[in-house]
Design a protein around this motif. Structure first.
Motif, PDB file in Angstrom:
ATOM      1  N   LYS A 218     113.417  31.366  32.433  1.00 22.00           N
ATOM      2  CA  LYS A 218     113.838  32.632  33.043  1.00 22.00           C
ATOM      3  C   LYS A 218     115.136  32.415  33.822  1.00 22.00           C
ATOM      4  O   LYS A 218     116.091  33.205  33.712  1.00 22.00           O
ATOM      5  CB  LYS A 218     112.745  33.169  33.968  1.00 22.00           C
ATOM      6  CG  LYS A 218     113.114  34.474  34.661  1.00 22.00           C
ATOM      7  CD  LYS A 218     112.015  34.923  35.616  1.00 22.00           C
ATOM      8  CE  LYS A 218     112.396  36.192  36.365  1.00 22.00           C
ATOM      9  NZ  LYS A 218     111.329  36.608  37.322  1.00 22.00           N
TER      10      LYS A 218
ATOM     11  N   ASP B 280     116.070  39.391  26.254  1.00 14.31           N
ATOM     12  CA  ASP B 280     115.890  40.026  24.958  1.00 14.31           C
ATOM     13  C   ASP B 280     116.103  39.055  23.795  1.00 14.31           C
ATOM     14  O   ASP B 280     115.948  39.426  22.630  1.00 14.31           O
ATOM     15  CB  ASP B 280     116.816  41.238  24.806  1.00 14.31           C
ATOM     16  CG  ASP B 280     118.288  40.875  24.914  1.00 14.31           C
ATOM     17  OD1 ASP B 280     118.581  39.714  25.254  1.00 14.31           O
ATOM     18  OD2 ASP B 280     119.131  41.747  24.664  1.00 14.31           O
TER      19      ASP B 280
ATOM     20  N   THR C 146     120.373  42.594  27.991  1.00 12.19           N
ATOM     21  CA  THR C 146     119.651  43.846  28.208  1.00 12.19           C
ATOM     22  C   THR C 146     118.177  43.579  28.387  1.00 12.19           C
ATOM     23  O   THR C 146     117.650  42.568  27.938  1.00 12.19           O
ATOM     24  CB  THR C 146     119.861  44.800  27.015  1.00 12.19           C
ATOM     25  OG1 THR C 146     119.394  44.155  25.819  1.00 12.19           O
ATOM     26  CG2 THR C 146     121.327  45.152  26.868  1.00 12.19           C
ATOM     27  N   ARG C 147     117.522  44.520  29.063  1.00 14.07           N
ATOM     28  CA  ARG C 147     116.082  44.392  29.280  1.00 14.07           C
ATOM     29  C   ARG C 147     115.357  44.485  27.944  1.00 14.07           C
ATOM     30  O   ARG C 147     115.701  45.288  27.079  1.00 14.07           O
ATOM     31  CB  ARG C 147     115.596  45.505  30.222  1.00 14.07           C
ATOM     32  CG  ARG C 147     114.127  45.380  30.600  1.00 14.07           C
ATOM     33  CD  ARG C 147     113.750  46.491  31.570  1.00 14.07           C
ATOM     34  NE  ARG C 147     112.329  46.448  31.871  1.00 14.07           N
ATOM     35  CZ  ARG C 147     111.791  45.692  32.812  1.00 14.07           C
ATOM     36  NH1 ARG C 147     112.570  44.906  33.536  1.00 14.07           N
ATOM     37  NH2 ARG C 147     110.500  45.700  33.043  1.00 14.07           N
ATOM     38  N   ASN C 148     114.336  43.666  27.766  1.00 10.83           N
ATOM     39  CA  ASN C 148     113.598  43.630  26.510  1.00 10.83           C
ATOM     40  C   ASN C 148     112.862  44.949  26.292  1.00 10.83           C
ATOM     41  O   ASN C 148     112.121  45.412  27.160  1.00 10.83           O
ATOM     42  CB  ASN C 148     112.590  42.467  26.541  1.00 10.83           C
ATOM     43  CG  ASN C 148     112.244  41.967  25.155  1.00 10.83           C
ATOM     44  OD1 ASN C 148     112.191  42.735  24.219  1.00 10.83           O
ATOM     45  ND2 ASN C 148     112.034  40.676  25.060  1.00 10.83           N
ATOM     46  N   THR C 149     113.074  45.565  25.132  1.00 12.37           N
ATOM     47  CA  THR C 149     112.440  46.851  24.832  1.00 12.37           C
ATOM     48  C   THR C 149     111.178  46.701  23.992  1.00 12.37           C
ATOM     49  O   THR C 149     110.502  47.694  23.719  1.00 12.37           O
ATOM     50  CB  THR C 149     113.427  47.769  24.089  1.00 12.37           C
ATOM     51  OG1 THR C 149     113.863  47.116  22.882  1.00 12.37           O
ATOM     52  CG2 THR C 149     114.647  48.064  24.960  1.00 12.37           C
TER      53      THR C 149
ATOM     54  N   GLU D 275     107.059  37.825  32.678  1.00 13.63           N
ATOM     55  CA  GLU D 275     108.220  37.951  33.558  1.00 13.63           C
ATOM     56  C   GLU D 275     109.509  37.546  32.838  1.00 13.63           C
ATOM     57  O   GLU D 275     110.540  38.206  32.969  1.00 13.63           O
ATOM     58  CB  GLU D 275     108.034  37.092  34.803  1.00 13.63           C
ATOM     59  CG  GLU D 275     106.974  37.600  35.768  1.00 13.63           C
ATOM     60  CD  GLU D 275     106.880  36.728  37.003  1.00 13.63           C
ATOM     61  OE1 GLU D 275     107.777  35.869  37.198  1.00 13.63           O
ATOM     62  OE2 GLU D 275     105.906  36.890  37.769  1.00 13.63           O
TER      63      GLU D 275
ATOM     64  N   GLN E  84     118.979  33.928  33.046  1.00 15.92           N
ATOM     65  CA  GLN E  84     119.765  34.638  34.058  1.00 15.92           C
ATOM     66  C   GLN E  84     121.102  33.949  34.303  1.00 15.92           C
ATOM     67  O   GLN E  84     122.140  34.609  34.440  1.00 15.92           O
ATOM     68  CB  GLN E  84     118.966  34.750  35.351  1.00 15.92           C
ATOM     69  CG  GLN E  84     117.741  35.648  35.224  1.00 15.92           C
ATOM     70  CD  GLN E  84     116.807  35.567  36.421  1.00 15.92           C
ATOM     71  OE1 GLN E  84     116.651  34.504  37.033  1.00 15.92           O
ATOM     72  NE2 GLN E  84     116.180  36.677  36.760  1.00 15.92           N
TER      73      GLN E  84
ATOM     74  N   GLU F 244     123.731  34.525  31.487  1.00 10.65           N
ATOM     75  CA  GLU F 244     124.410  35.815  31.479  1.00 10.65           C
ATOM     76  C   GLU F 244     125.810  35.739  32.082  1.00 10.65           C
ATOM     77  O   GLU F 244     126.677  36.545  31.764  1.00 10.65           O
ATOM     78  CB  GLU F 244     123.590  36.847  32.260  1.00 10.65           C
ATOM     79  CG  GLU F 244     122.352  37.335  31.553  1.00 10.65           C
ATOM     80  CD  GLU F 244     121.669  38.446  32.330  1.00 10.65           C
ATOM     81  OE1 GLU F 244     121.229  38.181  33.475  1.00 10.65           O
ATOM     82  OE2 GLU F 244     121.605  39.565  31.820  1.00 10.65           O
TER      83      GLU F 244
ATOM     84  N   GLU G 295     110.417  40.108  29.957  1.00 12.34           N
ATOM     85  CA  GLU G 295     110.937  41.405  30.385  1.00 12.34           C
ATOM     86  C   GLU G 295     112.424  41.383  30.721  1.00 12.34           C
ATOM     87  O   GLU G 295     113.093  42.413  30.630  1.00 12.34           O
ATOM     88  CB  GLU G 295     110.131  41.911  31.586  1.00 12.34           C
ATOM     89  CG  GLU G 295     108.726  42.362  31.204  1.00 12.34           C
ATOM     90  CD  GLU G 295     107.908  42.835  32.392  1.00 12.34           C
ATOM     91  OE1 GLU G 295     108.353  42.591  33.547  1.00 12.34           O
ATOM     92  OE2 GLU G 295     106.835  43.421  32.183  1.00 12.34           O
ATOM     93  N   ILE G 296     112.948  40.206  31.085  1.00 14.99           N
ATOM     94  CA  ILE G 296     114.381  40.155  31.411  1.00 14.99           C
ATOM     95  C   ILE G 296     115.204  39.461  30.327  1.00 14.99           C
ATOM     96  O   ILE G 296     116.425  39.338  30.444  1.00 14.99           O
ATOM     97  CB  ILE G 296     114.611  39.440  32.763  1.00 14.99           C
ATOM     98  CG1 ILE G 296     114.166  37.976  32.708  1.00 14.99           C
ATOM     99  CG2 ILE G 296     113.885  40.171  33.871  1.00 14.99           C
ATOM    100  CD1 ILE G 296     115.234  36.963  32.439  1.00 14.99           C
TER     101      ILE G 296
END
Length: 307
Positions: free
Chosen positions: A250, A288, A2-5, A282, A254, A257, A285-286
């Protein structure tokens, strides 16, 4: 994934400037050991201190005790048995190690004069070469701080793994012991992807370029949720390596996943990231499962691996 909150600026603001421990700065045991191995040679060389005819005294000493030459590179803070010297149109290699020396005694005397060692020994700047070499070794040992810095971060992260209640299941040799691939609540140090694949039967081709690249994780955690590969680093200073690391991780996040039962975790910290914040943002943000030391202090590993 999930996107980092979390808020990136707040997260980055928690980074620590240093993690140096008392034994980070100098490994005195190593410096002492490196000095002691030359004790006999240095005592012989001490006879040259303050000499009024140092070149002839040096040549006589070398003739009688040729092994004194072995310590010469250390006197100029060089860890090598061969020292190359380039002058216009000519390269000379001075061989100091071993029983058989390839240069003439006069060549070594010229070396001592040209490097300034004779002047240092003649002029009473130093009174004991054993003490002098100890100082040289302390200075040379500062080069080891980079490696010690990496181990500092690994040691800190391992401490938080243990605090979370996880048990280590491999030895200092890093080979898997107590081989039960079904055991959970454990972690392993420095495992390669090939070992992970053979031990757990997991397909990691997404992060190994279909098996053409071997990847090593600082830690691998096995829980009821699956496998977690952990990378750790700490950067007190900036540089291009940080941008490269951020981009690489990064991609790793990806690619991970697409691997069922596997998650990539990155623990990083250090003031050096302030100069590479955009690239780090960058990745943040992708991803978590990117954490700093402050979050580990607050029990992140227990929530991630145990609860």
């Amino acid at each position: 994934m999930t996107r980092n909150t979390r808020d990136f600026d707040t997260w980055l603001g928690q980074f620590k400037p240093v993690i140096a421990s008392y034994d980070y700065y100098v490994d005195f045991d190593k410096a002492i050991a490196n000095t002691e191995k030359w004790r006999s040679e240095l005592h012989l060389m001490n006879s040259l201190l303050g000499s009024k005819s140092i070149e002839s005294d040096f040549l006589a000493l070398v003739k009688k005790y040729p092994d004194v030459l072995n310590v010469v590179p250390t006197l100029i803070a060089v860890r090598a048995t061969e020292v190359p010297i380039y002058e216009v149109g000519m390269l000379t290699k001075f061989q100091f190690g071993g029983k058989k020396k390839s240069n003439r005694p006069q060549d070594y005397a010229d070396f001592m004069r040209s490097t300034g060692l004779f002047e240092l020994m003649e002029s009473h700047y130093i009174t004991n070469l054993l003490d002098y070499v100890m100082g040289v070794e302390v200075g040379l040992d500062s080069n080891g701080r980079k490696n010690r810095g990496g181990h500092l971060m690994e040691n800190l992260v391992e401490g938080y793994l243990r605090t979370a209640g996880l048990a280590c299941r491999n030895s200092e040799g890093r080979k898997i012991i107590d081989g039960n691939p079904q055991e959970v609540g454990v972690y392993y140090k420095e495992l390669y992807t090939s070992t992970m694949q053979s031990f757990w039967g997991i397909d990691l081709s997404e992060i190994t370029n279909s098996g053409t690249v071997e990847k090593r994780f600082d830690f691998v955690v096995r829980t009821a949720k699956g496998l977690f590969g952990i990378e750790t680093n700490f950067y007190s200073g900036g540089g291009s390596k940080l941008n490269e690391t951020s981009r690489s991780y990064k991609e790793m996040a990806q690619e991970s996943e697409r691997i069922p039962g596997f998650q990539f975790v990155w623990v990083t910290d250090g003031g050096g990231w302030k100069s590479a914040r955009n690239n780090l943002r960058e990745t943040f943000e992708i991803m978590d499962t990117i954490y700093n030391l402050n979050e580990l202090e607050e029990g992140t590993f227990k929530r991630l691996f145990v609860q």
